[in-house]
Design an enzyme around this catalytic site. Sequence first.
Site, PDB file in Angstrom:
ATOM      1  N   ASN A  80      35.600  41.687  54.118  1.00  0.00           N
ATOM      2  CA  ASN A  80      36.985  42.033  54.242  1.00  0.00           C
ATOM      3  C   ASN A  80      37.257  43.599  53.938  1.00  0.00           C
ATOM      4  O   ASN A  80      37.138  43.946  52.848  1.00  0.00           O
ATOM      5  CB  ASN A  80      37.809  41.207  53.279  1.00  0.00           C
ATOM      6  CG  ASN A  80      39.344  41.743  53.338  1.00  0.00           C
ATOM      7  OD1 ASN A  80      39.719  42.646  54.385  1.00  0.00           O
ATOM      8  ND2 ASN A  80      40.224  41.284  52.602  1.00  0.00           N
ATOM      9  N   LYS A  94      39.683  45.621  54.119  1.00  0.00           N
ATOM     10  CA  LYS A  94      40.949  45.982  53.800  1.00  0.00           C
ATOM     11  C   LYS A  94      41.294  47.248  54.398  1.00  0.00           C
ATOM     12  O   LYS A  94      40.775  47.483  55.589  1.00  0.00           O
ATOM     13  CB  LYS A  94      40.700  46.230  52.269  1.00  0.00           C
ATOM     14  CG  LYS A  94      40.387  44.895  51.594  1.00  0.00           C
ATOM     15  CD  LYS A  94      40.599  44.845  50.033  1.00  0.00           C
ATOM     16  CE  LYS A  94      39.970  43.406  49.651  1.00  0.00           C
ATOM     17  NZ  LYS A  94      40.225  43.419  48.167  1.00  0.00           N
ATOM     18  N   HIS A 107      46.089  36.330  51.894  1.00  0.00           N
ATOM     19  CA  HIS A 107      45.167  37.073  50.822  1.00  0.00           C
ATOM     20  C   HIS A 107      46.087  37.724  49.636  1.00  0.00           C
ATOM     21  O   HIS A 107      47.439  37.876  50.099  1.00  0.00           O
ATOM     22  CB  HIS A 107      44.615  38.342  51.421  1.00  0.00           C
ATOM     23  CG  HIS A 107      43.592  39.169  50.622  1.00  0.00           C
ATOM     24  ND1 HIS A 107      43.993  40.032  49.567  1.00  0.00           N
ATOM     25  CD2 HIS A 107      42.221  39.135  50.625  1.00  0.00           C
ATOM     26  CE1 HIS A 107      42.992  40.350  48.912  1.00  0.00           C
ATOM     27  NE2 HIS A 107      41.922  39.814  49.474  1.00  0.00           N
ATOM     28  N   GLU A 124      46.686  40.387  48.339  1.00  0.00           N
ATOM     29  CA  GLU A 124      47.294  41.527  48.505  1.00  0.00           C
ATOM     30  C   GLU A 124      48.543  41.497  49.447  1.00  0.00           C
ATOM     31  O   GLU A 124      49.485  42.077  49.285  1.00  0.00           O
ATOM     32  CB  GLU A 124      46.283  42.562  49.179  1.00  0.00           C
ATOM     33  CG  GLU A 124      45.372  43.018  47.840  1.00  0.00           C
ATOM     34  CD  GLU A 124      43.842  43.293  48.142  1.00  0.00           C
ATOM     35  OE1 GLU A 124      43.776  43.793  49.324  1.00  0.00           O
ATOM     36  OE2 GLU A 124      43.212  43.405  47.475  1.00  0.00           O
ATOM     37  N   GLU A 148      40.015  33.408  45.546  1.00  0.00           N
ATOM     38  CA  GLU A 148      39.697  34.470  45.190  1.00  0.00           C
ATOM     39  C   GLU A 148      40.614  34.749  43.833  1.00  0.00           C
ATOM     40  O   GLU A 148      41.975  35.057  44.134  1.00  0.00           O
ATOM     41  CB  GLU A 148      40.151  35.622  46.001  1.00  0.00           C
ATOM     42  CG  GLU A 148      39.480  35.506  47.318  1.00  0.00           C
ATOM     43  CD  GLU A 148      39.399  36.866  48.157  1.00  0.00           C
ATOM     44  OE1 GLU A 148      38.264  37.454  48.270  1.00  0.00           O
ATOM     45  OE2 GLU A 148      40.525  37.477  48.365  1.00  0.00           O
ATOM     46  N   GLY A 161      38.350  43.637  43.029  1.00  0.00           N
ATOM     47  CA  GLY A 161      38.055  44.846  43.152  1.00  0.00           C
ATOM     48  C   GLY A 161      38.043  45.364  41.446  1.00  0.00           C
ATOM     49  O   GLY A 161      38.350  46.636  41.247  1.00  0.00           O
ATOM     50  N   SER A 183      34.640  40.489  43.341  1.00  0.00           N
ATOM     51  CA  SER A 183      33.692  41.229  42.770  1.00  0.00           C
ATOM     52  C   SER A 183      32.280  40.695  43.007  1.00  0.00           C
ATOM     53  O   SER A 183      31.452  40.683  42.326  1.00  0.00           O
ATOM     54  CB  SER A 183      33.734  41.651  41.500  1.00  0.00           C
ATOM     55  OG  SER A 183      34.924  42.445  41.250  1.00  0.00           O
TER      56      SER A 183
HETATM   57  P1  13P Z   1      36.242  42.858  45.832  1.00  0.00           P
HETATM   58  O1  13P Z   1      34.882  42.033  46.559  1.00  0.00           O
HETATM   59  O2  13P Z   1      36.398  44.317  46.161  1.00  0.00           O
HETATM   60  O3  13P Z   1      36.596  42.409  44.879  1.00  0.00           O
HETATM   61  O4  13P Z   1      37.526  42.121  46.869  1.00  0.00           O
HETATM   62  C1  13P Z   1      37.386  40.792  47.275  1.00  0.00           C
HETATM   63  C2  13P Z   1      38.574  40.569  48.233  1.00  0.00           C
HETATM   64  O5  13P Z   1      39.708  40.580  47.816  1.00  0.00           O
HETATM   65  C3  13P Z   1      37.946  40.029  49.501  1.00  0.00           C
HETATM   66  O6  13P Z   1      39.152  39.674  50.168  1.00  0.00           O
END
Ligand code: 13P
Length: 261
Positions: A13, A15, A103, A105, A175, A181, A221
């Site tokens: 992903n 983003k 997601h 976010e 997640e 992140g 992560s």
């Molecule tokens: P990270 O791998 O950067 O922690 O992000 C995970 C994520 O939100 C994937 O959709």
Amino acid sequence: MAKVTRKPLISGNWKMHHNHFEAISTVQKLAYILTKDDYEAVDVSVHPPFTDLRSVQTVLEADEIPVALGAQHCHWEDKGAFTGEVSPAFLAKLNVTYVIVGHSERRELFGETDEMVNVKAKAILKLGMTPIICCGETLEEREAGSTDEKVAGQVRAGLAGITPEQIGGLVIAYEPIWAIGTGRTASAEDAQAVCSLVRATVSEVAGRDAAESVRIQYGGSVKGSNAVELMAQPDIDGALVGGASLVAEDFAAIVQYHAAG
Ligand code: 13P
């Protein structure tokens, strides 16, 4: 074990990273590193920003790269007066295979609700694409001991009214928000515990067969250095990768977990 019947899915992903030039170059580098053995062992998808999709599609198809094209989000209507939104029908036209829905976010920053996640998942399925439905708890919820309640509730709401056959073919990504992140990964044991709860919840809403075939990803992560241990867990069938998917070498190291050891 049932696990062998579920082909792992490792998804990148991106983003809001990589313009279409950077996206093309990342996909080309990835294709250079990954081998036939990797594609046989693992399904791989990349989820670039909308503005890159057509470019990445063209590269994947022209070079016959067996990486699936994914999107990060969509609307639930095929068309209409929804300024700035993207139609799932337009994604289907670009041969998008997987669409991430709900997601954290999107939920936290853009107000997506469980109901929206559910109608989007249905719209995606109707068009022959596969939703990757996300769930996960905040740090406060984890510390308050309400992880299971939050995650099971999101899964139940996300799957409402979807047939057991369709549920068996979709993907759920667990997640934990505190692990996204942050460099903090859930321990393999904790991730397995919640993914097992997700599967039990699917069993409760759609029956055993759907629960056995639904693919559950862990995200938060994930890196080359922790992928082997996470992927060894019986209820983890893949990874939804953010940061480490932006660099072809790092993402490939995760896809190649299967060859480690
Ligand atoms: P990270 O791998 O950067 O922690 O992000 C995970 C994520 O939100 C994937 O959709």
